[in-house]
Scaffold this motif. Sequence first.
Motif, mmCIF file in Angstrom:
data_model
loop_
_atom_site.group_PDB
_atom_site.id
_atom_site.type_symbol
_atom_site.label_atom_id
_atom_site.label_comp_id
_atom_site.label_asym_id
_atom_site.label_seq_id
_atom_site.Cartn_x
_atom_site.Cartn_y
_atom_site.Cartn_z
ATOM 1 N N PRO A 208 -9.666 9.583 -31.754
ATOM 2 C CA PRO A 208 -10.937 10.275 -31.590
ATOM 3 C C PRO A 208 -10.998 11.026 -30.263
ATOM 4 N N ASN A 209 -11.551 12.226 -30.320
ATOM 5 C CA ASN A 209 -11.714 13.077 -29.143
ATOM 6 C C ASN A 209 -10.450 13.775 -28.645
ATOM 7 N N ALA A 210 -9.345 13.601 -29.356
ATOM 8 C CA ALA A 210 -8.119 14.294 -28.943
ATOM 9 C C ALA A 210 -8.273 15.794 -29.173
ATOM 10 N N GLY A 211 -9.082 16.171 -30.167
ATOM 11 C CA GLY A 211 -9.306 17.591 -30.426
ATOM 12 C C GLY A 211 -8.951 18.042 -31.830
ATOM 13 N N LYS A 212 -8.927 17.109 -32.773
ATOM 14 C CA LYS A 212 -8.546 17.443 -34.162
ATOM 15 C C LYS A 212 -9.462 18.507 -34.768
ATOM 16 N N SER A 213 -10.766 18.246 -34.672
ATOM 17 C CA SER A 213 -11.671 19.198 -35.327
ATOM 18 C C SER A 213 -11.653 20.537 -34.601
ATOM 19 N N SER A 214 -11.499 20.484 -33.286
ATOM 20 C CA SER A 214 -11.432 21.754 -32.540
ATOM 21 C C SER A 214 -10.209 22.557 -32.965
ATOM 22 N N LEU A 215 -9.081 21.860 -33.162
ATOM 23 C CA LEU A 215 -7.858 22.560 -33.560
ATOM 24 C C LEU A 215 -8.013 23.143 -34.968
ATOM 25 N N GLU A 265 -18.764 8.641 -36.218
ATOM 26 C CA GLU A 265 -18.128 9.156 -37.414
ATOM 27 C C GLU A 265 -16.699 9.635 -37.188
ATOM 28 N N LYS A 266 -16.263 9.704 -35.963
ATOM 29 C CA LYS A 266 -14.965 10.313 -35.655
ATOM 30 C C LYS A 266 -13.822 9.660 -36.433
ATOM 31 N N ILE A 267 -12.849 10.469 -36.748
ATOM 32 C CA ILE A 267 -11.748 9.968 -37.554
ATOM 33 C C ILE A 267 -10.878 9.018 -36.742
ATOM 34 N N ILE A 315 -4.992 21.963 -22.393
ATOM 35 C CA ILE A 315 -4.239 22.399 -21.214
ATOM 36 C C ILE A 315 -5.062 23.311 -20.314
ATOM 37 N N ASP A 316 -6.243 23.701 -20.776
ATOM 38 C CA ASP A 316 -7.126 24.461 -19.880
ATOM 39 C C ASP A 316 -7.677 23.550 -18.778
ATOM 40 N N LEU A 317 -7.609 22.249 -19.006
ATOM 41 C CA LEU A 317 -8.044 21.297 -17.967
ATOM 42 C C LEU A 317 -6.807 20.821 -17.204
HETATM 43 P P1 GDP Z 1 -11.580 14.972 -32.559
HETATM 44 O O1 GDP Z 1 -12.389 13.741 -32.456
HETATM 45 O O2 GDP Z 1 -10.134 14.667 -32.419
HETATM 46 O O3 GDP Z 1 -11.874 15.787 -33.755
HETATM 47 O O4 GDP Z 1 -11.939 15.849 -31.270
HETATM 48 P P2 GDP Z 1 -12.900 17.111 -31.109
HETATM 49 O O5 GDP Z 1 -12.259 18.304 -31.613
HETATM 50 O O6 GDP Z 1 -14.244 16.758 -31.632
HETATM 51 O O7 GDP Z 1 -12.935 17.245 -29.522
HETATM 52 C C1 GDP Z 1 -13.457 16.238 -28.689
HETATM 53 C C2 GDP Z 1 -14.019 16.869 -27.460
HETATM 54 O O8 GDP Z 1 -12.987 17.500 -26.710
HETATM 55 C C3 GDP Z 1 -15.055 17.931 -27.736
HETATM 56 O O9 GDP Z 1 -16.055 17.838 -26.782
HETATM 57 C C4 GDP Z 1 -14.279 19.217 -27.599
HETATM 58 O O10 GDP Z 1 -15.090 20.313 -27.174
HETATM 59 C C5 GDP Z 1 -13.288 18.878 -26.519
HETATM 60 N N1 GDP Z 1 -12.073 19.665 -26.613
HETATM 61 C C6 GDP Z 1 -11.284 19.798 -27.682
HETATM 62 N N2 GDP Z 1 -10.225 20.593 -27.406
HETATM 63 C C7 GDP Z 1 -10.359 20.979 -26.130
HETATM 64 C C8 GDP Z 1 -9.575 21.815 -25.238
HETATM 65 O O11 GDP Z 1 -8.550 22.381 -25.588
HETATM 66 N N3 GDP Z 1 -10.053 21.963 -23.985
HETATM 67 C C9 GDP Z 1 -11.178 21.368 -23.556
HETATM 68 N N4 GDP Z 1 -11.548 21.593 -22.297
HETATM 69 N N5 GDP Z 1 -11.923 20.578 -24.359
HETATM 70 C C10 GDP Z 1 -11.545 20.376 -25.619
#
Ligand code: GDP
Length: 437
Positions: A208-215, A265-267, A315-317
């Motif tokens: 959770p929070n790794a960025g799956k949905s964002s990707l 709800e996160k995966i 990687i922007d962070l």
């Molecule tokens: P998931 O739980 O794996 O689906 O993760 P999310 O996609 O919901 O991302 C979790 C959090 O990390 C959110 O607040 C996103 O905005 C943030 N996030 C995801 N990708 C990036 C990224 O590349 N850079 C930054 N700075 N934040 C990100």
Amino acid sequence: MIRMSGKDSFKVLEKIFKPKNKSNKIKGYTIKYGNIVENGEIVDEVLVSYFKAPKSYTTEDMCEINSHGGNIIVRKILELCLQNGAELAEPGEFTKRAFLNGRIDLLQAESVIDVIHAKSEREAKTGIKQLEGILSKKIAEIKQNILDVMVNIEVAIDYPEYDVDEVTHQQIMEMLDQVEEKLAKLEKSFDNGKLIKDGIKTAIIGKPNAGKSSLLNAILKEERAIVTEYEGTTRDTIEEFVTIHGIPLKIIDTAGIRQAKDEVEKIGIAKSKEIAKEADLIIAILDSTKEITHEDREILELAKSKNTIIVLNKIDLKSILKSDNMQLQKVTKHIINLSALNGIGLENLYDEICKLFQLNEINLDNETVITNIRHKNLISKAIENVKKTKETIKNEMPLDIVAIFIKEVLEDLGNITGELVSEDIINEIFAKFCLGK
Ligand code: GDP
């Protein structure tokens, strides 16, 4: 557009079409302008294209009436054609006629469906190549090889006094080995072909929070992505078919990934495991701003046995996790840096997928790829029969017995291109077409 084919098609047309320029006689590859009329009244103003036998799609006289369109008008023109002697075509009938009249073989006819239904540029390209006859040529080549074997055998049968058996056996064996090799290569190409056709089934997994949905969102937002949603095979999942730069991806989305905003709800890992099981490709996403956690390790463990790309996200962070990390390197060499948030590195991801699945143009252009399960099954059957043939030779069976098995191979190949195929199968194949094709 309404299309007619057959020896009487021009006669039917004549009854309903009044060209503006009446003097010219019908020439192929020309277009005439005029009106469709019923009882002297104009139904529509149309353009009619003429194709004269044998230089047409079906090899018969053909014409195409291009009307202004709209349901009512097209239906009316169609009715007029039917009233004046035309019959309604069945699905795929035009292509079927092209096949029955010998202009294309069955394999080419089937690729017409593939081209029409193609979901990606690559799939369309493979279809076009088959339509051009590339696969047909390959099959013809293999058939010729088998015929050469037959000739050798027949010589031995017809002139037993020469006692050529010894030599012939060995020669035949070698020839059969070559045939088997060629067939095996084709059979294997199906895996690649299937990927092109169905899309690379892709699972995006990570804690959770790794960025799956964002990707996923970043991928789907790509300018040229065409997204089609399918119901997934696992419960609660949908699959999103996207084509990015010609790469067909079928991304397994859980009821969650795209929507899961809520922390609860996160995966989780359990769901990730479920999704990963059925994937051709795993994109394992890690938060590069954090050390590898126990959960990450579980994800990496899942990824080990599969085609995997590790994505170091965010990687922007300030990232602390780098691609030369040994724990990651042990899982795969395919590691990329990316920021799902602003799309940086997405191109690298696509490049990596191409590399992993050897999807570059050169491979596609040089390989004969089969995409059709009917062809695949017949090729597998042909391979079996080649093996049986070799077996009979090894067991020193009489050559006329060997010949029986070789004929089976020829039959399998003939079924692919349609020379020997039964009417039932032909009907089944063309039933998949839509009307008017
Ligand atoms: P998931 O739980 O794996 O689906 O993760 P999310 O996609 O919901 O991302 C979790 C959090 O990390 C959110 O607040 C996103 O905005 C943030 N996030 C995801 N990708 C990036 C990224 O590349 N850079 C930054 N700075 N934040 C990100």
